[in-house]
Every structure is written in structure tokens, then in C-alpha cells.
Scaffold this motif. Sequence first.
Motif, PDB file in Angstrom:
ATOM      1  N   UNK A   1      -4.369 -15.651  -4.038  1.00 41.80           N
ATOM      2  CA  UNK A   1      -5.591 -16.268  -4.583  1.00 41.80           C
ATOM      3  C   UNK A   1      -6.431 -16.842  -3.444  1.00 41.80           C
ATOM      4  N   UNK A   2      -5.752 -17.468  -2.489  1.00 39.20           N
ATOM      5  CA  UNK A   2      -6.483 -18.002  -1.335  1.00 39.20           C
ATOM      6  C   UNK A   2      -7.149 -16.867  -0.566  1.00 39.20           C
ATOM      7  N   UNK A   3      -6.388 -15.781  -0.423  1.00 43.83           N
ATOM      8  CA  UNK A   3      -6.939 -14.641   0.315  1.00 43.83           C
ATOM      9  C   UNK A   3      -8.159 -14.079  -0.411  1.00 43.83           C
ATOM     10  N   UNK A   4      -8.055 -13.998  -1.747  1.00 50.02           N
ATOM     11  CA  UNK A   4      -9.178 -13.457  -2.530  1.00 50.02           C
ATOM     12  C   UNK A   4     -10.395 -14.350  -2.357  1.00 50.02           C
ATOM     13  N   UNK A   5     -10.166 -15.649  -2.404  1.00 52.48           N
ATOM     14  CA  UNK A   5     -11.275 -16.594  -2.241  1.00 52.48           C
ATOM     15  C   UNK A   5     -11.932 -16.407  -0.875  1.00 52.48           C
ATOM     16  N   UNK A   6     -11.083 -16.224   0.113  1.00 54.12           N
ATOM     17  CA  UNK A   6     -11.607 -16.063   1.472  1.00 54.12           C
ATOM     18  C   UNK A   6     -12.440 -14.791   1.595  1.00 54.12           C
ATOM     19  N   UNK A   7     -11.955 -13.718   0.994  1.00 56.99           N
ATOM     20  CA  UNK A   7     -12.698 -12.453   1.072  1.00 56.99           C
ATOM     21  C   UNK A   7     -14.051 -12.602   0.379  1.00 56.99           C
ATOM     22  N   UNK A   8     -14.034 -13.264  -0.760  1.00 57.77           N
ATOM     23  CA  UNK A   8     -15.297 -13.444  -1.488  1.00 57.77           C
ATOM     24  C   UNK A   8     -16.263 -14.268  -0.641  1.00 57.77           C
ATOM     25  N   UNK A   9     -15.741 -15.305  -0.012  1.00 61.04           N
ATOM     26  CA  UNK A   9     -16.619 -16.133   0.829  1.00 61.04           C
ATOM     27  C   UNK A   9     -17.139 -15.338   2.016  1.00 61.04           C
ATOM     28  N   UNK A  10     -16.265 -14.488   2.560  1.00 64.51           N
ATOM     29  CA  UNK A  10     -16.707 -13.661   3.687  1.00 64.51           C
ATOM     30  C   UNK A  10     -17.841 -12.743   3.268  1.00 64.51           C
ATOM     31  N   UNK A  11     -17.727 -12.275   2.037  1.00 63.58           N
ATOM     32  CA  UNK A  11     -18.759 -11.367   1.541  1.00 63.58           C
ATOM     33  C   UNK A  11     -20.064 -12.080   1.238  1.00 63.58           C
ATOM     34  N   UNK A  12     -19.947 -13.378   1.004  1.00 61.94           N
ATOM     35  CA  UNK A  12     -21.175 -14.112   0.706  1.00 61.94           C
ATOM     36  C   UNK A  12     -22.022 -14.180   1.964  1.00 61.94           C
ATOM     37  N   UNK A  13     -23.266 -14.093   1.765  1.00 63.19           N
ATOM     38  CA  UNK A  13     -24.157 -14.092   2.913  1.00 63.19           C
ATOM     39  C   UNK A  13     -24.234 -15.471   3.553  1.00 63.19           C
ATOM     40  N   UNK A  14     -24.246 -15.490   4.857  1.00 60.21           N
ATOM     41  CA  UNK A  14     -24.421 -16.736   5.587  1.00 60.21           C
ATOM     42  C   UNK A  14     -25.894 -16.834   5.995  1.00 60.21           C
ATOM     43  N   UNK A  15     -26.737 -16.523   5.074  1.00 66.40           N
ATOM     44  CA  UNK A  15     -28.164 -16.506   5.359  1.00 66.40           C
ATOM     45  C   UNK A  15     -28.888 -17.183   4.199  1.00 66.40           C
ATOM     46  N   UNK A  16     -29.905 -17.920   4.543  1.00 66.33           N
ATOM     47  CA  UNK A  16     -30.674 -18.610   3.500  1.00 66.33           C
ATOM     48  C   UNK A  16     -32.137 -18.212   3.634  1.00 66.33           C
ATOM     49  N   UNK A  17     -32.754 -17.957   2.504  1.00 70.51           N
ATOM     50  CA  UNK A  17     -34.195 -17.711   2.526  1.00 70.51           C
ATOM     51  C   UNK A  17     -34.879 -18.946   1.936  1.00 70.51           C
ATOM     52  N   UNK A  18     -35.694 -19.594   2.732  1.00 67.37           N
ATOM     53  CA  UNK A  18     -36.403 -20.780   2.246  1.00 67.37           C
ATOM     54  C   UNK A  18     -37.833 -20.375   1.884  1.00 67.37           C
ATOM     55  N   UNK A  19     -38.165 -20.538   0.641  1.00 64.61           N
ATOM     56  CA  UNK A  19     -39.504 -20.166   0.175  1.00 64.61           C
ATOM     57  C   UNK A  19     -40.263 -21.459  -0.089  1.00 64.61           C
ATOM     58  N   UNK A  20     -41.312 -21.670   0.661  1.00 63.21           N
ATOM     59  CA  UNK A  20     -42.035 -22.935   0.527  1.00 63.21           C
ATOM     60  C   UNK A  20     -43.389 -22.705  -0.113  1.00 63.21           C
ATOM     61  N   UNK A  21     -43.662 -23.491  -1.080  1.00 63.26           N
ATOM     62  CA  UNK A  21     -44.951 -23.397  -1.756  1.00 63.26           C
ATOM     63  C   UNK A  21     -45.421 -24.826  -2.047  1.00 63.26           C
ATOM     64  N   UNK A  22     -45.975 -25.449  -1.003  1.00 60.06           N
ATOM     65  CA  UNK A  22     -46.362 -26.857  -1.164  1.00 60.06           C
ATOM     66  C   UNK A  22     -47.788 -27.096  -0.663  1.00 60.06           C
TER      67      UNK A  22
END
Length: 627
Positions: free
Chosen positions: A435-456
Motif C-alpha cells: 500500500x505504501x508502495x502504491x501510494x508512492x507510485x501515485x505520488x510520483x505520477x502526480x505532477x510536480x508542477x503548478x499552473x497559477x492563473x491570475x485574474x486580478x
Amino acid sequence: MTLFQSPPPRMKGNNHHISAGVPSQPLELSEGRAFRLLFPRRPWRCVSRPTERIPAPLRGSPRARRDRTGRGAAPPPLSAARPERPACRAFKGPMAAMPGQRLCLPATAVPRCPGRSLAAVRAFPRGCRARGAPAGARVARGGRAVGPGVRRGQASGRALDSLDRGRRGRIKQAGGRLRCSCRGGRGAEPPPGPAEMEHGSRGAAPGGVSVSAVLPAGGSGERLGGATPKQFCAVQGRPLVSYAVLAMERISWISDIIVVVSSENIETMKTIIEKYGHKRVTVVEGGITRHRSIFNGLKVFAENEFSSHLVQKPDVVIIHDAVRPFVEEDIVSKVVMAAKEHGAAGAIRPLVSTVIASAADGCLDHSLERTRYRASEMPQAFLFDIIYGAYQQCTDYDLDYGTECLHLALKYCKTNARLVEGTADLWKVTYKRDLYAAESIIKDNLSQEVCVITNVKETLAQVGFLLPESLKSQIKVEAISISLSKNDSCLQNIISGPCYNFVCVNDERWAIQEAQELVNMLEKSNIPLLYPVVLILVYLDIPENNSFSIGMEGLTMIKKFAREAKKKNILVYGLLIQYKIAVQTTQTRAALWILRIVLGYEEDNADSEGTVCLKLSGKQTVIGNAS
Ligand SMILES: Nc1ccn([C@@H]2O[C@H](COP(=O)(O)OP(=O)(O)OP(=O)(O)O)[C@@H](O)[C@H]2O)c(=O)n1
Ligand SMILES: O=C(CO)[C@H](O)[C@H](O)COP(=O)(O)O
């Protein structure tokens, strides 16, 4: 693990297993410390808890089991052929197997599980309501739960008659089907009509055959331990079974997905389907062993000819364990093609340990040449008539102690399965470490990138600028300044790339309409079908006085929005920033919250000085409050 012999080109054993990590350290929210210290890159967290707001899954009574350790007592009486030699045992004992690999046990060491005897387990009460069956469901003859979509009596008597009467004893345990409601179409497409809702809108299957899938999920996860069967354990907030369903669901040419669960967990499974908006899924009651569960799943297609037309018998059926979450379309497609040609096919992996056989005195009898054998994994695929025919013919011993569907096809239908080299991620979650390994793989697959959209407004431009800057030291940031409703091409590009985290900064309270635009775009892109998308709505606030007032109306609205988005695998959070205090400090805090959310650390803590974080997905409570 089933071993297959193959011609001997020397292959190096693949150490595909994932080593377990250390549990995560409690996070500290101290401003004086660098983010890097606060966020270890690959944290491990305990995940074996049932998902929130899903009825607690039950382990059920002990079932007929094969011995898991190889240390068992005398075997049950054998009706089927038994190996001449003692069968094999992995060299280093049970824990030495790859995650998901089954140890091949000595035939002399296959005890029945302590607890209920097989006979006791078989004595399924007739005509009574199944424990945990959904409201309106009932148990028809033979302990069959019948969902609202199935006419009374239909799924039991007639179907039984259509099958080998000599097998009624087993068929009595067959599960009923519960067609689960399906949700609307993707993107801007209108919701499907009734026919589409039954079978989804699908592309062509490989080889032009019709394909459906059976996911056995009726086990109790004894080797993993704990009160929750492993398929219902939450991994990154989503039950494991949901990943396997999602993996099949996103393959457009799979018509129907049959999920087989134990009677006590039918309600849980239905809730999961509802909560995660799974489509094309039918829930069927399982049996006391994996083979029996799979057989129950297959019966739904076979019986369909005689009863309701909820699912159609496919040319090819995929069998895939619900506890193998990382299965890609490519391998599924390969086994389906191979099954079409050869009648049966299954994924294999190289062995990581040599397999040896022990003699009766516990000493080495012989060992196998590792390069000639393979571990049998999933998915497997079969021409439907072959595997169903095999199950109809097989013995009680096969059903109660067998572990390999490919073997049944060979034994009863003389079909030599085609073996397809699988990917390393096909292992089965078996032990807690998996289960820990599965969690880790899922986190690895998650993008370490953020898109900040500003509309102010211009007056807030500095704040809008500071937030991405604060984030940049920790994570890759794409910052764009647009109005979402303009359907910006720059944003389209970002969405088509590997970015699954979005931060919308707005000075207009929550800007739900704009956020909805983004949700629509994301849905169209199909990203949320593959990965959970995080959407953080940041509202910049210049308070009149020093107190926050979120307002009930706004809160209800945004919570509703978050609930709907979550069904599409988009996790919405709200972050209210009062920047009247120190702008820089506030931005740093806000960035910290955003990182926590993106990296999966959204905990029930609150930064009480100027930032309110609303956990809108999950528990849906206000977790921070500025006073
Ligand atoms: N009566 C059963 C037993 C198992 N399975 C399913 O078969 C898959 C593989 O089986 P296994 O890993 O053995 O699962 P469990 O039987 O739950 O685990 P354990 O053997 O540790 O109890 C799992 O998805 C499991 O839910 C099933 O559908 N019905
Ligand atoms: O081994 C297998 C492959 O052939 C099966 O995939 C299955 O996962 C075995 O599960 P179990 O632990 O119930 O035997």
C-alpha cells in the motif's frame, strides 16, 4: 505466483519491487524553516484506512483459503490431479516474493484455513436478505442479491437452468448484479442517453472484437491485515479498487466492467462507484475464493442471454485483480489481441527469486532454472467461451484451491495461453508495504508542477505576482495572467502538458463561473480520468476590518462546486488570503498551503494569521479560521 516455463535466453531477474520507505514525519509549519525541510520529497504516509464517507468495508467471516505461508498442515482431500513432486516454494520464505507474487506452495502443505470449514462457508442461507445489500436489493434463490434493475426471479432460476445442473451446488452461491448508475459524458458532450449510459461511448477494440472486464474484488486481504479489505483501503484518498476500475474505464473500447465484491461490501462498492462517478460498472456478489468470484462475474454475461439485457456477452473478457491499480492500456490491448488469436493470454514478469521445491522432510528437493520460468501477473484475457467453458467444467478443488485462470483454460479447454511480457507496475497489493508502495507510485505520477492563473485588478497585481514567485522556489510554476472565460490558448497548452495542479487567483469572491470553465476544459482534456487534478481557488481579500467573513451563501456555493468537481476527479480547495497584514508574509503562508495541498499534505491544521484554508474536498469543513 504461477510459474511458466519459457525457452532459456538468459534474463536477469528484474528487481521491480519497491522498497518500503519510512513513514512520514509530522510536518511543521514554521515560517523560519525552508520549504524543502518541511516537505521531504517522497514522503510515506499510512494509508490503510477506509475512505471517508464510504460505508466501512467489512472483512467478513474467514473464508476457505489456501495456505499463504507454506507452513501449513495436511492438505484437503484432493479430487483433482495433484503434482507428483512437491510443488515449489520461494527461496526466501513468504516475504521474499515480489509484491503481488504468489508463492507456489508445496502440495503437501495446503491446509484449510482455521475458522469456518468450507462446508460451513458454503451453507449460504437461502432466501434471506444479504448482509450489506443495498436498499431495495434482495437475495434471490441461492443467496443472490438482485438489484433494482433486475426483475424478480430472473437472475436465479432461469440462469441456473441454463447451466450444468450438476453444478448447482456452486451456482447457488452466484452473486446478483447491481447495475450502478452512470454519470454524464465527458467534456462538453451532452450526457449520454440510456443506451450509451449502459455501455458508454466507445472506440474500436483491438482486433475489432467486443471486450468487457471482470475485476475480482471479493477478497478479505488477510495477508495485509487490518479491518479493511485491501481493495477498500484509501491510497491518496481514493480506495484502491477505484484505481483499477478507473484504469479499465479509461479504456474506451471496454464495454462493461464487472466488479465482484463480497455480499457485505456491495453497499460500499456502490458508494464508491457513486462517489467517484465510475461508469459502465456492474457490481456482482462474489464467492468464497477468487476463482468462485471470477466465475460469478463471468456468469453475468452468460446468463444475460436468458435474462435481462444489461450486459452483453463479449467476444473477449479481461480478468484483472482489483488490487493491481497500475495497469495501462498498452498491456491490456496486447493481452486482448493475443487472446483473440490464441484463446487465452496473460501478462508475465521475470522472477526475482529462484524457486525451489522442498521435500517432505523440509530439505531441498530441487530448484528450478530461474530463466526458464515467469511469474504470472494480470491482466489476463480470454475468448469468453473458453474461460467460461473452463469454469463450468472445473472441479470444486479447482475453484477452492486453484490460483490460475490460464491453467483452467489449458486444463479444460486445451488452450495454451499466449504469454505477454508485462510492465513492472503490474504487481498485486498483497502486504501492507505494498500500500505504501502504491501510494508512492501515485505520488510520483502526480505532477510536480503548478499552473497559477491570475485574474486580478491592477491594484492587486503585486499580490498576484508574489504568489507564483513564492511557489517558484519549491515547485515548477507556470504563471499566466488571464481571464479563464476567454479560453486562453496558453492555458490550453498547459492543460495538454503534464500539469495537474491549478491555482486560480482571483479578487472576485471564488469566481465560481471561471473555475467552472477550467473544470470543463480539464474534463475535455481527459486528464482527470488519468490523474487526480488539484484546483485551488485563491481569493485575495482586502478586509474592511480585521475579521474574515466567508458568508454562508458563498461557502455553500463553493462546497457544492467542489462536490461536483470531485466526482470528476478534480479536487477543489479554497484559500482566502487577507493580504492587509504583511503582503510578503501572507504570500509565503499562502504558498506553503498550496504546496501542502499539491504534495498531498492537506492536514487539519490551520494557519491562523491571515489565511483561511477551506478543505472543500474530503471532509468539507472549514479547517482554518482567522481571528
Ligand atoms: N473470494 C475472493 C478472494 C479474492 N478475490 C480477489 O482476487 C484478487 C487477488 O486475490 P488476493 O490478493 O489473494 O486477495 P485476498 O484474497 O483479498 O488477499 P489474502 O489472500 O491476503 O486474503 C483480489 O482483488 C481479491 O479481492 C475475490 O474476488 N474473491
Ligand atoms: O497468481 C495470480 C496470477 O496467476 C493471480 O493473479 C492472483 O492474483 C492470485 O491471487 P491469490 O493471491 O488469490 O492467489
